[in-house]
Each structure stands twice: as C-alpha cells, then as structure tokens.
Design an enzyme around this catalytic site. Structure first.
Site, mmCIF file in Angstrom:
data_model
loop_
_atom_site.group_PDB
_atom_site.id
_atom_site.type_symbol
_atom_site.label_atom_id
_atom_site.label_comp_id
_atom_site.label_asym_id
_atom_site.label_seq_id
_atom_site.Cartn_x
_atom_site.Cartn_y
_atom_site.Cartn_z
ATOM 1 N N ASP A 268 -16.074 -10.280 -20.945
ATOM 2 C CA ASP A 268 -14.974 -11.072 -21.312
ATOM 3 C C ASP A 268 -15.107 -11.544 -23.028
ATOM 4 O OD1 ASP A 268 -12.237 -11.706 -21.082
ATOM 5 O OD2 ASP A 268 -13.173 -13.811 -20.851
ATOM 6 N N GLU B 10 -15.496 -6.676 -24.368
ATOM 7 C CA GLU B 10 -14.118 -6.743 -25.165
ATOM 8 C C GLU B 10 -14.446 -7.414 -26.437
ATOM 9 O OE1 GLU B 10 -9.952 -9.467 -24.192
ATOM 10 O OE2 GLU B 10 -12.038 -10.260 -23.793
#
Length: 643
Positions: A208, A244
């Site tokens: 993330d 990401e």
C-alpha cells in the site's frame, strides 16, 4: 515514429528467474488476479458480513471465471470498515473469522492451484495499534516508532497526551499515524510481520502507498523495499510483490521505474488512464504499443524481470461502469484492451458484471458495495452494506437490473461471459500477455497491433474500432480466424469490425496479414469546461473556495489531498473558484480530449471539505473530457464537513 518493433519478452525472463526448477511458476504469462474486498464479497455465517469462510465457499466462482490468483484487501483488525488503518498485523479481523478460517482459505486455494496475495499496509497504522498506544504512553521501546515532533509542524501533526505532535500524512482525522522508518526497531517489526504471513502460506504482498515510506526520500524508500523483499524471499523465493506506486501521468514511467528494484511489479496507473480514455471515447488518443515500448525500456533498466500489473479499476476508483453509465460496448472495449496488454490483468470484484459505484455524490464506501449474486439483490450469502459499519447504505444494488451473476451467467452475450471468454483466450494463447507487440496501420478511426513471439508459428492481430456510429472493414491477405467470434475468414476477404468493437485475428501465415493501411499521427482536439459550484447559505463570504484536482494528458495524475491547503497550497494542484452569483462560484479550464479530471470542493482549508446532506465525505468528483467544444456543468455542495 511507429516503425520500431517493440519487444516484450520480459515476463518470460521474469518467470525463469522466479523459479529455478521451472515448476509451479507464479506468476506466469497466463496469470489473472481477482481483487476481493472480503467484507463485501460473500457471507459464510449468516450475519450479513462478508468473511473468509464465505470467500472460501466462492473460490470455485473465481476459478470458473478464469482467475487463478486473489489479492485480498486488508484482513487485519481495524477500526474502519475498509481496514487500511491496521490495529494488529498478526491477527484476522473478527468480522472476517479466525486464523483457522484463513488457514483453510490458503489450503483450499492451493488445492485449486490458486494463489493468495495479501494487502500489506505498513506506511502507517491505526492509532489504536499497540505500537502507537505504547509510544504515546511513554514506553521507551516504542517511543520512536512514529514520526513526531515537539511542535506542530502543520495541521497534519496531531497533539497526543505525551505532549508530542504525531504526523498523520492522510489528514488529522484519518486515524493513520505515520510509522518512522528511520527507527531500526520499526523496520525489524515490519520484516517480522512479513515473515509471519509468508510462513502462513501466502504467495505475495500488495504494498500500500509504496512510494510514501520515507516521504522525504525516494532513495531510502526504494532501499527499504529491496531490504524487505530480500528478507521475506528467504522464506519463499517465489513471492510476488506488487507495489501501489501512485504516479499516473502518461509520462510518469521514469518516476515509477526505480521502485521496481524492490518489487516484481507496480500497478500501471498510466495505462489504466489510457485504457479507460480509449474505452469511453470515439477518438484514437495515443498509441498503446508506443507507450508500452517506452515504458518497458525505462523499467528494464531497473528490473529486467519486471512484469506489468494491468488494471481498469480498483477500490480507490469510481467504478468504470459508473463513469460510462453502464454502456456495454465501452465495458467490453475496456476488457479487450486490458486482456490484450502485456503483463498480468487484475479484475476488481464485480467489474466482470459491470457493477457501479462511487459516481456522482456517492462516497468511497459505494466503490466497495456488496458483490451482486442474485437477480433480486437478496439471497443466501449476499452481504449487507450496514451504515453502522460502512457509514453509507448501498446506492447501486438494484433488483432485475441485469447486474448480477445469477442474471449474467445465463446470458451468453453478458459482460460476465465475455470476461470468461477473454480469460480463456489469454490462457490458451499466452503470447497475449508476453509476446512481441508491433504497431500496424489500420483504417481511419481505428488502431491496431500485431502480437507475436519467436518460433511461435502464429500471429494475433488486434484491431479496435473507435466509432460509435459506423463499422469498418479490414482487408486480410491470408486465411485467419477471429478469436472473439470463431468466424473463419479466407484469403483476400474483408473482415467486418462493428461499431466501437474489436477483433482478434489469429493467422498461421508468416506473411503480414494486414498491410494496406498507413500509420497516422492523431491530432487530439481540446475542450473547454466551465464548472459552476453552488454552495450552502452558511458559506462565509471571506472563505476562499478551493478546488484541488488531478489531471494528466490521458487521465488522473497528481491528486494529493494529504497536503494541507491552508499550510502549503503550493504543493497541491488546485483552482480557486471565482464568485459568479449568490452562493455560486465558477472556474473554467481547457484540456485535450481524453483527459480525466478528478476534483473536490473545499472551503478555506483541508478541514472544510464538501459533504453530503448527512455530513459524510463525498467521493472525488470525476469529469472526462470526451467531446470537443465548450461545456458547462453545475455541481452542488450540500454542506461542509465541519458543520
């Protein structure tokens, strides 16, 4: 400019590096991922909440779709419905079940030759995490676990009971205090967390906000991910690690590429923007193959074995079906483009049905609504969007709307069956994900490319018609078959390409199949947009109306709401709307067609964001520049978040 042959053989190299014995390689060129929000997927115990038991029960659905790898959004305990503020990294969220349920999920997935990748959210934790609680309580071991200061650096620094101000990069109300990776104990703890899950049997990590670990140093962030990857791979050398990395402009490949030194892959957000733009407009905006070739050349300098992760939706995006009002031609065009691009396709749960969510004034939770299993919108295992948990009710699950697996599985022309067909083709013809991509000339209003591999014995030609009003004809020099219709075309025949449709022609001939069309340089026109913003009566005259936004040539880029408007507006892309009437403000912008602008309205600073009538966050607004000329839209702010 389009004469150079662009080779994409990196996935094959990637696969050979991942596995010394060449067996059970993960991922391979036929791998397809399915992203699951467990809370919204399937309820296995009857409480209306999706759980691991329910997901295990529906593994065969995912397998039958054609996906053989699953990305699980956060499954750990968290005070939020979405889970991106973790309060305990080593446990399972009680709503989702137990560790025994997770162990069974892994076992059943592996029995079906399916892989499980988990979300790894370690840029920050929840303030309820034991680490943070002990840091604030003065525990000497944890005192430097989080980024803090003796003074308030800006409004993202929040005072705690120990007298220190702690950084919340995503805003003071986010419940996401930022971990301090300058502290060796933090790095050790995160490595051990990764090890814990690898030993539980997972097959990889989705990282993330991977670019934000050291917000002040890209180099240190990259070094950390190399360190982490090397460590967890000592326990499973075949782990797939995808980041990401939030850069989205068509020219942002040089910003993404360095992170691949510590990852197998990064989500291709620039390609997402190109695909969704092409899939919503009747223009040829840019050359896919040219973009891919430039990007590959840059990426391979940092990781010769990189593999792309190709998306057309995820949990942070307004669902594409909402952007294009469920238009089936546009949805199918996006799917064809995604599944003929090199790399690994990721399907966001429900996109195979054309599920909607997050559009208009809906909130982020509406992007993550319950998977629609039944024609009636109700039935055994169907999850419920409880407003006590989500902060929203469902706005998109409707009975008899054609958007359910019960309805679409029976319709051979449905989007669901089209996805199944594309996935089967991709697995039957791995060259679609790992071949040599060459641009070809095609008739005006279309674009195409040839996909081959040395010694393969056949070629695949993809041609995409961008016209909404008329079909076109493609002359073929030799016999071929359209893989999408199974129709065989003899030598020197004309292949019909329907309005806003695609063909995938397989030819066994060495000679080029399509040769009579010149390549063209496309000039993209511009559009002017005036946005009128109507604000509540309670809006003070003295407050500035800010409109932070993100744009790029072919999609959203640069959106950074974590920066305080009030403290440093220069770090944020924004407009200042001018007063144009009673309670009305406006601004005008001009962009090339294909641009997608994502924006939100604020009054004075970050804390005074626009809100719904019930005082909740709205989603970011999205506007696509899809028609030339001048346009006006009206946007209404129901209330401000601090009211």
């Amino acid at each position: 400019m389009r004469k150079n042959i662009i080779r994409f053989t990196l996935i094959f190299l990637f696969c050979s590096i991942l596995s010394m014995n060449g067996k059970n390689i993960f991922p391979n060129s036929g791998t397809v991922f399915y992203q699951v929000f467990v809370r919204s997927f399937f309820d296995g115990n009857g409480d209306g909440r999706g759980d691991l038991k329910g997901l295990t029960e529906k593994l065969d659905y995912i397998k039958n779709l054609g996906a053989d790898a699953i990305w699980l959004m956060p499954i750990h305990p968290s005070p939020s419905y979405h889970g991106y503020n973790v309060s305990n990294y080593d446990k399972i969220h009680p709503d989702y079940g137990t560790m025994k349920d997770f162990d069974r999920l892994i076992k059943e997935a592996h029995k079906r030759d399916m892989k499980i990748v988990i979300d790894f959210v370690v840029n920050h934790t929840s303030a309820s995490h034991e680490w943070f609680q002990k840091a604030v309580a003065g525990d000497n071991f944890y005192k430097n676990f989080y980024i803090s200061s003796d003074k308030k650096v800006n409004d993202n620094y929040v005072l705690q009971k120990d007298g220190k101000y702690y950084l919340y990069e995503f805003g003071p109300g986010s419940d996401m205090p930022s971990l301090n990776y300058d502290e060796q104990k933090v790095r050790d703890a995160v490595r051990e967390t990764g090890k814990f899950w690898v030993k539980k049997g997972i097959d990889g990590f989705r990282l993330d906000v991977a670019q934000m670990i050291y917000s002040y140093s890209k180099e240190r962030t990259i070094t950390w991910w190399i360190e982490f990857s090397d460590y967890v791979r000592t326990y499973n050398k075949n782990l797939f690690i995808v980041g990401e990395v939030n850069f989205e402009g068509i020219d942002d490949s040089p910003l993404i590429a360095p992170y691949l030194k510590g990852m197998n892959s990064a989500f291709n957000f620039p390609l997402y923007n190109i695909i969704t733009a092409h899939s919503s407009m009747d223009l040829v905006l840019t050359d896919f193959v040219q973009f891919t070739g430039k990007k590959n050349k840059i990426y391979s300098k940092y990781n010769p074995a990189f593999v792309d992760s190709v998306i057309i939706g995820n949990h942070d995006r307004v669902r594409f079906a909402s952007e294009i009002d469920g238009n089936i031609l546009k949805l199918k065009k996006a799917a064809v483009l995604q599944f003929t691009m090199p790399g690994i396709p990721f399907i966001y749960y429900g996109d195979e049905l054309g599920m909607k969510g997050g559009g208009g004034n809906q909130g982020d939770p509406n992007k993550r609504e319950p998977f629609d299993w039944y024609e009636s919108g109700k039935g055994a295992g169907m999850t419920v969007m409880d407003p006590e948990i989500y902060g929203r009710t469902s706005m998109n699950i409707q009975p008899d709307d054609g958007i359910s697996i019960e309805e679409q599985s029976k319709d051979p022309e449905s989007l669901y069956n089209f996805y199944r067909q594309l996935i089967m083709l991709r697995k039957k013809y791995p060259v679609l994900g790992a071949g040599v991509f060459e641009p070809i000339g095609t008739p005006g209003g279309t674009f195409g490319y040839r996909i081959t591999s040395e010694g393969l014995g056949y070629k695949i030609y993809a041609v995409h018609n961008q016209s909404f009003t008329k079909g076109c004809e493609i002359k073929v020099k030799g016999e071929c078959i359209d893989l999408l219709t199974n129709k065989i075309y003899p030598k020197d025949s004309l292949v019909q390409v329907g309005t806003f449709s695609s063909i995938l022609l397989k030819s066994d001939s060495i000679a080029p199949l399509i040769t009579d069309y010149p390549t063209r340089e496309v000039i993209v026109p511009e559009a002017t947009l005036t946005i009128q913003i109507h604000v509540p009566d309670s809006t003070p005259e003295r407050d500035v109306i800010y409109v932070p936004h993100g744009v790029s040539k072919y999609g959203v880029s640069g959106w950074n709401c974590a920066t305080e408007l009030k403290n440093d507006p220069g770090k944020l892309d924004y407009f200042i709307a001018k007063k144009s009437g009673k309670n009305t403000y406006s601004y005008t912008v001009k962009y090339k067609l294909g641009t997608k602008m994502e924006f939100k309205v604020y009054r004075g600073d970050w804390e005074r964001c626009e809100a719904t009538k019930d005082g909740l966050h709205t989603s970011n607004r999205v506007y696509s520049f899809s028609k030339p000329g001048s346009h006006i839209i009206d946007e209404y702010v129901d209330r401000w978040l601090d009211q």
